[in-house]
Design an enzyme around this catalytic site. Structure first.
Site, PDB file in Angstrom:
ATOM      1  N   ASP A   1       0.873  -1.295  -0.005  1.00 13.83           N
ATOM      2  CA  ASP A   1      -0.051   0.108   0.036  1.00 13.83           C
ATOM      3  C   ASP A   1       0.880   1.250   0.281  1.00 13.83           C
ATOM      4  O   ASP A   1       0.759   2.081   0.752  1.00 13.83           O
ATOM      5  CB  ASP A   1      -0.927  -0.005   1.076  1.00 13.83           C
ATOM      6  CG  ASP A   1      -1.654  -1.353   1.163  1.00 13.83           C
ATOM      7  OD1 ASP A   1      -1.331  -2.270   1.403  1.00 13.83           O
ATOM      8  OD2 ASP A   1      -2.987  -1.208   1.058  1.00 13.83           O
TER       9      ASP A   1
ATOM     10  N   ASP B   1      -1.732  -2.530  -4.065  1.00  9.22           N
ATOM     11  CA  ASP B   1      -1.920  -1.028  -3.915  1.00  9.22           C
ATOM     12  C   ASP B   1      -0.637  -0.397  -4.103  1.00  9.22           C
ATOM     13  O   ASP B   1       0.117   0.134  -3.413  1.00  9.22           O
ATOM     14  CB  ASP B   1      -2.631  -0.732  -2.537  1.00  9.22           C
ATOM     15  CG  ASP B   1      -4.302  -1.169  -2.687  1.00  9.22           C
ATOM     16  OD1 ASP B   1      -4.688  -1.734  -3.590  1.00  9.22           O
ATOM     17  OD2 ASP B   1      -4.761  -0.812  -1.644  1.00  9.22           O
TER      18      ASP B   1
ATOM     19  N   TYR C   1      -2.115   4.453  -6.340  1.00  9.08           N
ATOM     20  CA  TYR C   1      -3.355   5.148  -5.718  1.00  9.08           C
ATOM     21  C   TYR C   1      -3.552   6.230  -6.754  1.00  9.08           C
ATOM     22  O   TYR C   1      -4.145   7.268  -6.334  1.00  9.08           O
ATOM     23  CB  TYR C   1      -3.112   5.861  -4.293  1.00  9.08           C
ATOM     24  CG  TYR C   1      -3.025   4.724  -3.196  1.00  9.08           C
ATOM     25  CD1 TYR C   1      -2.032   3.702  -3.145  1.00  9.08           C
ATOM     26  CD2 TYR C   1      -4.297   4.229  -2.474  1.00  9.08           C
ATOM     27  CE1 TYR C   1      -1.915   2.758  -2.122  1.00  9.08           C
ATOM     28  CE2 TYR C   1      -4.268   3.418  -1.441  1.00  9.08           C
ATOM     29  CZ  TYR C   1      -3.135   2.789  -1.594  1.00  9.08           C
ATOM     30  OH  TYR C   1      -3.059   1.552  -0.298  1.00  9.08           O
TER      31      TYR C   1
ATOM     32  N   HIS D   1      -3.729  -9.407  -1.038  1.00 10.40           N
ATOM     33  CA  HIS D   1      -3.574  -8.031  -0.641  1.00 10.40           C
ATOM     34  C   HIS D   1      -4.780  -7.993   0.610  1.00 10.40           C
ATOM     35  O   HIS D   1      -4.408  -7.278   1.538  1.00 10.40           O
ATOM     36  CB  HIS D   1      -4.610  -7.321  -1.932  1.00 10.40           C
ATOM     37  CG  HIS D   1      -4.608  -5.665  -1.643  1.00 10.40           C
ATOM     38  ND1 HIS D   1      -3.407  -5.135  -1.222  1.00 10.40           N
ATOM     39  CD2 HIS D   1      -5.488  -5.000  -1.271  1.00 10.40           C
ATOM     40  CE1 HIS D   1      -3.792  -3.865  -0.899  1.00 10.40           C
ATOM     41  NE2 HIS D   1      -5.221  -3.812  -0.942  1.00 10.40           N
TER      42      HIS D   1
ATOM     43  N   HIS E   1     -11.641  -2.473   6.951  1.00  5.88           N
ATOM     44  CA  HIS E   1     -11.628  -3.651   5.979  1.00  5.88           C
ATOM     45  C   HIS E   1     -12.019  -4.784   6.935  1.00  5.88           C
ATOM     46  O   HIS E   1     -11.394  -5.904   6.539  1.00  5.88           O
ATOM     47  CB  HIS E   1     -10.479  -3.705   5.150  1.00  5.88           C
ATOM     48  CG  HIS E   1     -10.030  -2.633   4.221  1.00  5.88           C
ATOM     49  ND1 HIS E   1     -11.068  -2.095   3.533  1.00  5.88           N
ATOM     50  CD2 HIS E   1      -9.067  -1.614   4.369  1.00  5.88           C
ATOM     51  CE1 HIS E   1     -10.431  -1.042   3.021  1.00  5.88           C
ATOM     52  NE2 HIS E   1      -9.173  -0.605   3.471  1.00  5.88           N
TER      53      HIS E   1
ATOM     54  N   HIS F   1      -3.625  -3.804   2.505  1.00  8.04           N
ATOM     55  CA  HIS F   1      -5.123  -3.389   2.339  1.00  8.04           C
ATOM     56  C   HIS F   1      -5.371  -2.567   3.797  1.00  8.04           C
ATOM     57  O   HIS F   1      -5.576  -1.165   3.336  1.00  8.04           O
ATOM     58  CB  HIS F   1      -5.793  -4.328   2.018  1.00  8.04           C
ATOM     59  CG  HIS F   1      -7.464  -4.091   1.857  1.00  8.04           C
ATOM     60  ND1 HIS F   1      -7.565  -3.147   0.933  1.00  8.04           N
ATOM     61  CD2 HIS F   1      -8.628  -4.767   2.033  1.00  8.04           C
ATOM     62  CE1 HIS F   1      -8.625  -3.122   0.674  1.00  8.04           C
ATOM     63  NE2 HIS F   1      -9.569  -3.978   1.322  1.00  8.04           N
ATOM     64  N   VAL F   2      -5.055  -2.837   4.981  1.00  5.59           N
ATOM     65  CA  VAL F   2      -5.261  -2.077   6.015  1.00  5.59           C
ATOM     66  C   VAL F   2      -4.145  -1.285   6.282  1.00  5.59           C
ATOM     67  O   VAL F   2      -2.775  -1.866   6.554  1.00  5.59           O
ATOM     68  CB  VAL F   2      -5.499  -3.262   7.187  1.00  5.59           C
ATOM     69  CG1 VAL F   2      -5.841  -2.410   8.568  1.00  5.59           C
ATOM     70  CG2 VAL F   2      -6.855  -3.993   7.183  1.00  5.59           C
TER      71      VAL F   2
HETATM   72 FE   FE2 Z   1      -6.311  -1.967  -0.536  1.00  5.00          FE
END
Ligand code: FE2
Length: 472
Positions: A171, A200, A203, A322, A332, A359-360
């Site tokens: 991320d 990720d 962005y 992910h 999430h 993700h987190v």
């Molecule tokens: Fe994500």
């Protein structure tokens, strides 16, 4: 009668609620550590377009956004990718080992795409094969216009006792914090040799119409690492770029044009799930945003793939995805649940060592737990300690513009061993077939500081030892 009946049921309800809370507390308390480190709350903002890290290389049609990844199943191949913007230019990569004067050539392909009102540059991908193991190679792209030279080191030949150091980043995005994370990783004395990236990337989809210029800036920002060591890619939700309202119906269009992976080498039929071997590790990349239910291509592939892993050859089995399965943040929460229900019994059966997810936007490490007794009839649905289960690590703390996930479920559930809302990266340092050292590094600390760490004892080579991991 009615009044009596009501108060009786209220009393019963009260007893049930009290008993329920006691039982509930008994089930969920005794969690692990919620770090007392409190990060100064600052807004996470993207670096402006004129930032140094986004600078376009000088020279006519100079290659930019150079990145490499593994190009075969064993580690003797490299995919080199780069973008030219003035004209298509050459697809050739010139390369030579540091021990030899003989220059070799490999020919690649070129692709472009349009996204709403954006037209990509000329995206080149070239797979170099049959390299020597454990060798430094120089390579040149941009032949005929503005050549640029880089280098990489191939991994040692696959084998059970081959030490190897992986970095973990997730991320990432392109904020000032993202830049700190990348710098911290580069300067970590543990010296990661390959990045396992858990999804990720840029962005760009947070910008109006998913402004793909931010894919280009991300490619230039990360080039200082991605041109010199392979990054193993996992697709996250920010790679989907599905925007029917502006006529963009093809999921993963920018990502799959820009980031090629060697999925065919592991008999996968799509670039979102695949595997590689590298040194003593077998790495399986899964797709949280492609179908994974029974009968789907990903399911069928994974069902065949897991029995292929020979732990005498690659003792360390690592899975990247992910969306995390075990996550105790209020972000999430339970999004990974449907995939967990499908695949967790296999992970336990095949003794996956560790699962890295993103993700987190925070950090969390789990105990070795599983939740495979669950079925609708018996209603059992509590994670239990399970020494055959992987350790689950959420490392979505790269520092993107969406900021940190700071809100956690309380009390900390039993399955959660350590959690902290800080940006950082991790290192998975394989020593030999029996030992690997894992560490997490928060951006605020010195480069050598380990904010969380754990020794992994390989369960294939130490089946009798039930203390499969200890904190160090
Ligand atoms: Fe994500």
């Amino acid at each position: 009668m009615g009044v009596m009946g009501l108060s009786f049921s209220s009393a019963v309800a009260t007893v049930v609620i009290v008993l329920g809370s006691v039982l509930n507390a008994a089930v969920v308390c005794h969690g692990g550590i919620t770090s007392s480190f409190v990060r100064k709350v600052e807004k996470t903002i993207d670096m402006p377009l004129d930032s140094d890290v986004f600078r376009v290389p000088l020279g006519y049609n100079a290659p930019q956004q150079v990145h490499i990844t593994q190009g075969d199943h064993e580690g003797r191949g490299v995919i080199v990718s780069w973008v030219t913007v003035d004209e298509p230019g050459s697809n050739t990569v010139l390369y030579w080992s540091e021990n030899s004067k003989r220059k070799n050539r490999a020919e690649g392909i070129m692709v472009t795409y349009k996204f709403y009102n954006y037209t990509s540059g000329y995206i080149h991908h070239c797979t170099i094969k049959n390299l020597e193991f454990n060798t430094k190679y120089y390579y040149v792209v941009g032949i005929g216009h503005t050549p640029r030279k880089f280098w990489f080191v191939t991994p040692p030949k696959v084998g059970p006792d081959v030490p190897y150091t992986f970095g973990l980043i997730g991320d990432l995005g392109q904020s000032y914090d993202s830049n700190m994370t990348l710098t911290h990783y580069e300067l970590n004395p543990a010296k990661g040799k390959t990045v396992l990236f858990v999804g990720d990337l840029s962005y760009a989809d947070n910008y109006p119409n998913h402004d793909n210029v931010r894919w280009d800036t991300w490619g230039r920002f990360t080039e200082r690492s991605t041109a010199y060591q392979p990054w193993i890619w996992t697709a996250g939700n920010h790679e989907i770029d599905f925007v029917p309202e502006i006529g963009e119906f093809i999921p993963f269009k920018p990502y799959s044009h820009r980031y090629h992976v060697p999925y065919r080498a592991s008999d996968s039929t799509a670039p979102f799930w695949y595997s590689i071997k590298r040194a003593s590790a077998y790495i399986i990349v899964l797709a949280s945003y492609s179908a994974y239910g029974k009968y789907t291509p990903q399911y069928k592939w994974l069902e065949k793939e897991l029995p292929k892993v020979n732990r005498s050859e690659t003792p360390w089995l690592i899975v990247l995805m992910h969306s995390p399965w075990y996550n105790s943040y209020n972000y999430h929460y339970m999004e990974g649940e449907t995939m967990r229900v499908m695949y967790e019994p296999w992970f336990v059966q095949y003794k996956v060592d560790v699962v890295f997810a993103g993700h987190v936007h925070a950090y969390e490490r789990s105990e070795r737990v599983s939740n495979i007794a669950y079925n609708v009839i018996n209603g059992i649905c509590t994670p239990v300690n399970d020494q055959s289960a992987p350790v689950y690590i959420t490392i979505g703390d790269g520092g993107n513009l969406e900021g940190l996930a700071t809100n956690m479920t309380e009390p900390q559930p039993k399955y959660s061993a350590y959690r902290e809302a800080s940006f950082g990266h991790a290192i998975f340092d394989i020593k030999n077939r029996t030992h690997a050292h894992y560490s997490w590094h928060r951006n605020q600390d010195g480069y050598a500081v380990k904010a969380d760490s754990l020794w992994f004892f390989n369960r294939f080579w130490h089946p009798e030892d039930d203390s499969t991991s200890t904190q160090s």
